[in-house]
Design an enzyme around this catalytic site. Structure first.
Site, PDB file in Angstrom:
ATOM      1  N   PRO A   2       0.941  -1.151   0.063  1.00 47.95           N
ATOM      2  CA  PRO A   2       0.120  -0.210   0.093  1.00 47.95           C
ATOM      3  C   PRO A   2       0.775   1.367   0.053  1.00 47.95           C
ATOM      4  CG  PRO A   2      -0.499  -1.515   1.615  1.00 47.95           C
ATOM      5  CD  PRO A   2       0.728  -2.051   1.275  1.00 47.95           C
ATOM      6  N   GLU A   3       0.524   2.116  -0.920  1.00 50.39           N
ATOM      7  CA  GLU A   3       1.147   3.650  -0.861  1.00 50.39           C
ATOM      8  C   GLU A   3       0.180   4.659  -0.573  1.00 50.39           C
ATOM      9  OE1 GLU A   3       3.336   3.907  -4.834  1.00 50.39           O
ATOM     10  OE2 GLU A   3       3.606   1.820  -4.776  1.00 50.39           O
ATOM     11  N   LYS A  60       2.574   6.536   4.787  1.00 50.61           N
ATOM     12  CA  LYS A  60       1.768   5.359   4.462  1.00 50.61           C
ATOM     13  C   LYS A  60       1.243   4.908   5.780  1.00 50.61           C
ATOM     14  CE  LYS A  60       5.205   4.413   0.739  1.00 50.61           C
ATOM     15  NZ  LYS A  60       6.243   3.468   0.298  1.00 50.61           N
ATOM     16  N   ARG A 286      14.516  -2.580  -7.399  1.00 48.08           N
ATOM     17  CA  ARG A 286      13.205  -2.192  -7.497  1.00 48.08           C
ATOM     18  C   ARG A 286      12.927  -2.338  -9.409  1.00 48.08           C
ATOM     19  NH1 ARG A 286      10.662  -0.216  -3.293  1.00 48.08           N
ATOM     20  NH2 ARG A 286       8.695  -1.179  -3.937  1.00 48.08           N
TER      21      ARG A 286
END
Ligand SMILES: [Zn+2]
Length: 304
Positions: A2-3, A60, A286
């Site tokens: 979740p961002e 976050k 990433r």
């Protein structure tokens, strides 16, 4: 993971559904989910009877502001979710902490991989909170008083959707850094709440290559990046977040933003602007997705 848009969606759901609710008692099924106070038994006894006044978000993390000034922080990390369950809903084997509400509902902290953390803090210093309508009510500000839950957020950069996050401020911060744009956008001390999905999306909208060095942007580049960051985050919130595996809103349902993304996880599919296949490279371990035509490679870079 979740961002900002996903956590904001959860916070807004909870503001609608549990603001004003009383926590009758809590059950901790995985001790390490509780960050403070320790031991978890103390958390259970201190949270009993607490009234949730307002729910908001910082970076976050979901913040549940209690009537007595204390703050419950929920960092969802990889797979955490906060779900409001009506009475009679079957038990969830992945619920690590269950808050039983006085009205019979449960607020369940579900976390398959168990990286998330919940803390109960003395609060103080937090004002102008809430996940309600309008930018002003969403703002989390610090007063002159000591910011006692600040320990959680002391290393975090500015909130990109706050009014104070201007293109000028972004330009000033970028000009002092030579890091690659993708790396910098993921750095929570540079900007709060942006993760892998929205970093790639913002750079595509801004037509900036992920490997561009921050201090090589001119004023127009920065304005496009500033606008793009805010745009992709706002669209993510409007679509209740991007779900790829575990993320759900507090209603237990996935968000609708994943199918609206321009480049993230669209490797080899045509760019929506120019038709060239989207490319994937790895930056700082990433996955990074971009269009090689719309986001030209920086001159002299060793980009693959
Ligand atoms: Zn393109």
């Amino acid at each position: 993971m979740p961002e900002l848009p996903e956590v904001e969606t959860v916070a807004r759901d909870l503001q609608r559904w549990v603001a004003g609710a009383t926590i009758r008692r809590a059950a901790v099924h995985w001790d390490r989910t509780i960050r403070r106070p320790q031991p978890p038994e103390r958390f259970v006894s201190e949270i009993a009877g607490a009234v949730i006044r307002q729910v908001s978000r910082r970076a976050k993390t979901v913040l549940l502001h209690l009537d007595d000034g204390r703050v419950l922080t929920v960092a969802l990390r990889m797979t955490g979710a906060l779900i409001v369950a009506d009475p009679g809903t079957p038990a969830d084997p992945y619920a690590r902490v269950v808050f039983e509400l006085a009205d019979g509902r449960e607020l369940r902290y579900r976390d398959v991989r168990k990286f998330g953390r919940i803390g109960l803090w003395p609060g103080g210093g937090l004002r102008s909170v809430g996940a309600g309508r309008g930018a002003r009510s969403r703002r989390v500000a610090e007063s002159g008083r000591r910011y006692r839950i600040g320990e959680v957020f002391s290393g975090h950069g500015p909130e990109p959707l706050q009014r104070g996050f201007t293109a000028e401020r972004l330009a000033e911060r970028l000009s002092r850094r030579s890091a690659k744009l993708k790396t910098l956008l993921l750095d929570q001390s540079f900007i709060a709440g942006v993760g892998n999905i929205y970093a790639d999306e913002a750079l595509w909208h801004a037509r900036l290559h992920p490997l561009r060095a921050a201090d090589t942007l001119d004023a127009r580049d920065v304005r496009r990046l500033h606008r793009s960051i805010r745009r992709v985050l706002r669209e993510g919130i409007a679509n209740r977040g991007s779900s790829f595996s575990d993320y759900v809103g507090a209603d237990g349902q996935p968000g609708a933003n994943a199918e609206r993304l321009a480049v993230y996880r669209r490797t080899e599919q045509p760019c929506f602007r120019c038709g060239r296949p989207v490319r994937r490279i790895v930056v700082g371990q990433r996955s990074t997705h971009f269009c090689p035509r719309c986001q030209p490679e920086p001159v002299g870079s060793a980009a693959p």
